[in-house]
Design a protein around this motif. Structure first.
Motif, PDB file in Angstrom:
ATOM      1  N   VAL A 113       0.842  -1.202   0.000  1.00 40.39           N
ATOM      2  CA  VAL A 113       0.000   0.000   0.000  1.00 40.39           C
ATOM      3  C   VAL A 113       0.872   1.245   0.000  1.00 40.39           C
ATOM      4  O   VAL A 113       0.641   2.185  -0.768  1.00 40.39           O
ATOM      5  CB  VAL A 113      -0.977  -0.001   1.202  1.00 40.39           C
ATOM      6  CG1 VAL A 113      -1.630   1.366   1.380  1.00 40.39           C
ATOM      7  CG2 VAL A 113      -2.031  -1.088   1.032  1.00 40.39           C
ATOM      8  N   LEU A 114       1.895   1.263   0.834  1.00 42.53           N
ATOM      9  CA  LEU A 114       2.801   2.418   0.895  1.00 42.53           C
ATOM     10  C   LEU A 114       3.466   2.656  -0.461  1.00 42.53           C
ATOM     11  O   LEU A 114       3.506   3.789  -0.949  1.00 42.53           O
ATOM     12  CB  LEU A 114       3.860   2.202   1.982  1.00 42.53           C
ATOM     13  CG  LEU A 114       4.904   3.299   2.133  1.00 42.53           C
ATOM     14  CD1 LEU A 114       4.260   4.622   2.509  1.00 42.53           C
ATOM     15  CD2 LEU A 114       5.942   2.888   3.171  1.00 42.53           C
ATOM     16  N   ALA A 115       3.963   1.602  -1.074  1.00 44.74           N
ATOM     17  CA  ALA A 115       4.618   1.732  -2.378  1.00 44.74           C
ATOM     18  C   ALA A 115       3.631   2.242  -3.423  1.00 44.74           C
ATOM     19  O   ALA A 115       3.978   3.077  -4.269  1.00 44.74           O
ATOM     20  CB  ALA A 115       5.215   0.387  -2.808  1.00 44.74           C
ATOM     21  N   TRP A 116       2.406   1.749  -3.377  1.00 43.18           N
ATOM     22  CA  TRP A 116       1.367   2.181  -4.309  1.00 43.18           C
ATOM     23  C   TRP A 116       1.107   3.687  -4.165  1.00 43.18           C
ATOM     24  O   TRP A 116       1.051   4.415  -5.149  1.00 43.18           O
ATOM     25  CB  TRP A 116       0.095   1.385  -4.034  1.00 43.18           C
ATOM     26  CG  TRP A 116      -1.107   1.829  -4.788  1.00 43.18           C
ATOM     27  CD1 TRP A 116      -2.054   2.719  -4.360  1.00 43.18           C
ATOM     28  CD2 TRP A 116      -1.514   1.415  -6.094  1.00 43.18           C
ATOM     29  NE1 TRP A 116      -3.017   2.866  -5.320  1.00 43.18           N
ATOM     30  CE2 TRP A 116      -2.711   2.089  -6.393  1.00 43.18           C
ATOM     31  CE3 TRP A 116      -0.986   0.541  -7.019  1.00 43.18           C
ATOM     32  CZ2 TRP A 116      -3.379   1.903  -7.596  1.00 43.18           C
ATOM     33  CZ3 TRP A 116      -1.652   0.371  -8.210  1.00 43.18           C
ATOM     34  CH2 TRP A 116      -2.828   1.044  -8.496  1.00 43.18           C
ATOM     35  N   ILE A 117       0.981   4.129  -2.938  1.00 44.68           N
ATOM     36  CA  ILE A 117       0.709   5.551  -2.694  1.00 44.68           C
ATOM     37  C   ILE A 117       1.896   6.400  -3.121  1.00 44.68           C
ATOM     38  O   ILE A 117       1.725   7.436  -3.772  1.00 44.68           O
ATOM     39  CB  ILE A 117       0.346   5.778  -1.212  1.00 44.68           C
ATOM     40  CG1 ILE A 117      -1.040   5.150  -0.922  1.00 44.68           C
ATOM     41  CG2 ILE A 117       0.359   7.260  -0.866  1.00 44.68           C
ATOM     42  CD1 ILE A 117      -1.396   5.089   0.534  1.00 44.68           C
ATOM     43  N   LYS A 118       3.104   5.965  -2.786  1.00 45.00           N
ATOM     44  CA  LYS A 118       4.290   6.721  -3.156  1.00 45.00           C
ATOM     45  C   LYS A 118       4.465   6.803  -4.673  1.00 45.00           C
ATOM     46  O   LYS A 118       5.021   7.777  -5.185  1.00 45.00           O
ATOM     47  CB  LYS A 118       5.531   6.114  -2.507  1.00 45.00           C
ATOM     48  CG  LYS A 118       5.595   6.377  -1.008  1.00 45.00           C
ATOM     49  CD  LYS A 118       6.757   5.695  -0.357  1.00 45.00           C
ATOM     50  CE  LYS A 118       8.012   6.491  -0.591  1.00 45.00           C
ATOM     51  NZ  LYS A 118       9.162   5.961   0.189  1.00 45.00           N
ATOM     52  N   ALA A 119       3.982   5.792  -5.385  1.00 46.41           N
ATOM     53  CA  ALA A 119       4.081   5.772  -6.845  1.00 46.41           C
ATOM     54  C   ALA A 119       2.937   6.555  -7.488  1.00 46.41           C
ATOM     55  O   ALA A 119       2.816   6.575  -8.714  1.00 46.41           O
ATOM     56  CB  ALA A 119       4.083   4.337  -7.352  1.00 46.41           C
ATOM     57  N   GLY A 120       2.113   7.166  -6.677  1.00 46.50           N
ATOM     58  CA  GLY A 120       1.005   7.942  -7.219  1.00 46.50           C
ATOM     59  C   GLY A 120      -0.168   7.100  -7.654  1.00 46.50           C
ATOM     60  O   GLY A 120      -0.918   7.482  -8.546  1.00 46.50           O
ATOM     61  N   GLY A 121      -0.318   5.929  -7.045  1.00 45.34           N
ATOM     62  CA  GLY A 121      -1.445   5.067  -7.382  1.00 45.34           C
ATOM     63  C   GLY A 121      -1.222   4.224  -8.608  1.00 45.34           C
ATOM     64  O   GLY A 121      -2.159   3.899  -9.318  1.00 45.34           O
ATOM     65  N   GLN A 122       0.033   3.850  -8.857  1.00 40.57           N
ATOM     66  CA  GLN A 122       0.362   3.018 -10.014  1.00 40.57           C
ATOM     67  C   GLN A 122       1.326   1.927  -9.599  1.00 40.57           C
ATOM     68  O   GLN A 122       2.171   2.148  -8.737  1.00 40.57           O
ATOM     69  CB  GLN A 122       1.012   3.857 -11.110  1.00 40.57           C
ATOM     70  CG  GLN A 122       0.174   5.018 -11.564  1.00 40.57           C
ATOM     71  CD  GLN A 122       0.954   5.915 -12.515  1.00 40.57           C
ATOM     72  OE1 GLN A 122       2.051   5.605 -12.928  1.00 40.57           O
ATOM     73  NE2 GLN A 122       0.354   7.021 -12.863  1.00 40.57           N
ATOM     74  N   SER A 123       1.194   0.777 -10.207  1.00 37.84           N
ATOM     75  CA  SER A 123       2.213  -0.264  -9.993  1.00 37.84           C
ATOM     76  C   SER A 123       2.230  -1.236 -11.140  1.00 37.84           C
ATOM     77  O   SER A 123       1.383  -1.231 -11.975  1.00 37.84           O
ATOM     78  CB  SER A 123       1.972  -1.023  -8.690  1.00 37.84           C
ATOM     79  OG  SER A 123       1.011  -2.023  -8.806  1.00 37.84           O
TER      80      SER A 123
END
Length: 72
Positions: A62-72
């Motif tokens: 979730v943290l990585a998703w948010i830091k990426a601006g909602g992209q993965s």
């Protein structure tokens, strides 16, 4: 509030504890990727380090998703 959740991953039941905010964000991620929540959890479980627990892996995703601006 932290809640306990259960899922079946590769035919085995497992449980994990997450704060409601993380749980809600996981549902948002799954919806944005058009995949079932169970598939997202299974994917995260498959890629987590062997020495980490599922709850932590879910939070970090979730943290990585948010830091990426909602992209993965």
């Amino acid at each position: 509030m932290i809640r306990k959740h259960s899922a079946t991953l590769h035919g085995h039941r497992t449980s994990f504890s997450l704060e409601d905010e993380f749980w809600d964000e996981l549902k948002t991620i799954a919806a944005s990727r058009s995949i079932p929540l169970a598939a997202l959890i299974s994917e995260i479980d498959d890629h987590r380090p062997a020495d980490s627990n599922l709850s932590s892996a879910l939070r970090l995703h979730v943290l990585a998703w948010i830091k990426a601006g909602g992209q993965s």
